[in-house]
Design a protein around this motif. Sequence first.
Motif, mmCIF file in Angstrom:
data_model
loop_
_atom_site.group_PDB
_atom_site.id
_atom_site.type_symbol
_atom_site.label_atom_id
_atom_site.label_comp_id
_atom_site.label_asym_id
_atom_site.label_seq_id
_atom_site.Cartn_x
_atom_site.Cartn_y
_atom_site.Cartn_z
ATOM 1 N N THR A 43 0.820 -1.201 0.000
ATOM 2 C CA THR A 43 0.000 0.000 0.000
ATOM 3 C C THR A 43 0.863 1.263 0.000
ATOM 4 O O THR A 43 0.484 2.277 -0.584
ATOM 5 C CB THR A 43 -1.028 -0.009 1.156
ATOM 6 N N TRP A 44 2.037 1.210 0.602
ATOM 7 C CA TRP A 44 2.942 2.356 0.508
ATOM 8 C C TRP A 44 3.480 2.500 -0.913
ATOM 9 O O TRP A 44 3.667 3.612 -1.395
ATOM 10 C CB TRP A 44 4.085 2.225 1.506
ATOM 11 N N ALA A 45 3.726 1.390 -1.589
ATOM 12 C CA ALA A 45 4.155 1.458 -2.992
ATOM 13 C C ALA A 45 3.054 2.057 -3.862
ATOM 14 O O ALA A 45 3.332 2.880 -4.747
ATOM 15 C CB ALA A 45 4.545 0.069 -3.487
ATOM 16 N N LEU A 46 1.824 1.660 -3.610
ATOM 17 C CA LEU A 46 0.694 2.224 -4.347
ATOM 18 C C LEU A 46 0.568 3.718 -4.061
ATOM 19 O O LEU A 46 0.349 4.517 -4.973
ATOM 20 C CB LEU A 46 -0.596 1.491 -3.982
ATOM 21 N N SER A 47 0.737 4.100 -2.813
ATOM 22 C CA SER A 47 0.707 5.512 -2.446
ATOM 23 C C SER A 47 1.797 6.287 -3.177
ATOM 24 O O SER A 47 1.553 7.368 -3.718
ATOM 25 C CB SER A 47 0.884 5.655 -0.935
ATOM 26 N N GLY A 48 2.990 5.733 -3.208
ATOM 27 C CA GLY A 48 4.093 6.377 -3.920
ATOM 28 C C GLY A 48 3.815 6.522 -5.405
ATOM 29 O O GLY A 48 4.161 7.537 -6.016
ATOM 30 N N LEU A 49 3.171 5.521 -5.992
ATOM 31 C CA LEU A 49 2.807 5.598 -7.405
ATOM 32 C C LEU A 49 1.805 6.723 -7.647
ATOM 33 O O LEU A 49 1.948 7.495 -8.600
ATOM 34 C CB LEU A 49 2.230 4.255 -7.869
ATOM 35 N N PHE A 50 0.816 6.838 -6.782
ATOM 36 C CA PHE A 50 -0.157 7.922 -6.924
ATOM 37 C C PHE A 50 0.514 9.289 -6.756
ATOM 38 O O PHE A 50 0.246 10.210 -7.523
ATOM 39 C CB PHE A 50 -1.293 7.765 -5.907
ATOM 40 N N PHE A 51 1.378 9.428 -5.750
ATOM 41 C CA PHE A 51 2.060 10.710 -5.545
ATOM 42 C C PHE A 51 3.003 11.039 -6.702
ATOM 43 O O PHE A 51 3.108 12.185 -7.121
ATOM 44 C CB PHE A 51 2.833 10.722 -4.224
#
Length: 145
Positions: A43-51
Amino acid sequence: MSSNSTAPAPVSASGSDTPASSNSSTVSLASVVRPWSQSPVPTWALSGLFFATSVIPPRPGLPPIVHRLGFGAIFAGAGYVLSTGDTRNGSGIATAWSLMYLFLNSRKSLQPPRHPISLALTAATVASSTIYGSEYFVLQDGDDS
């Protein structure tokens, strides 16, 4: 040939009358998915992708910047909840907001004009909803006691 040529179904280790093969799909799902579904890393990787995609200006086929920033923040928060050890709520937050993103943006990302970044966001969000949804809906059923 005797009529006893077929062996009876094996009994599970718990001593119940259910065959062990009926739990094999859940056991294999748990052994593959559970390490990822209890970790904040996806989920942190997904967050980083969105940011990371929020620096790209608005274009046809891309989700709005406010969606990319908002969902990035929500997924970062879900990762924080998971990092505290609260897998029930962390996986629930990640699942609910992944499904919300897909509800709002998946159709737009699959219709022309397609943008590779939009497709990547949708694919990563589908993966997130699968990982954390399996934890929330399937794997934690036996953990309630």
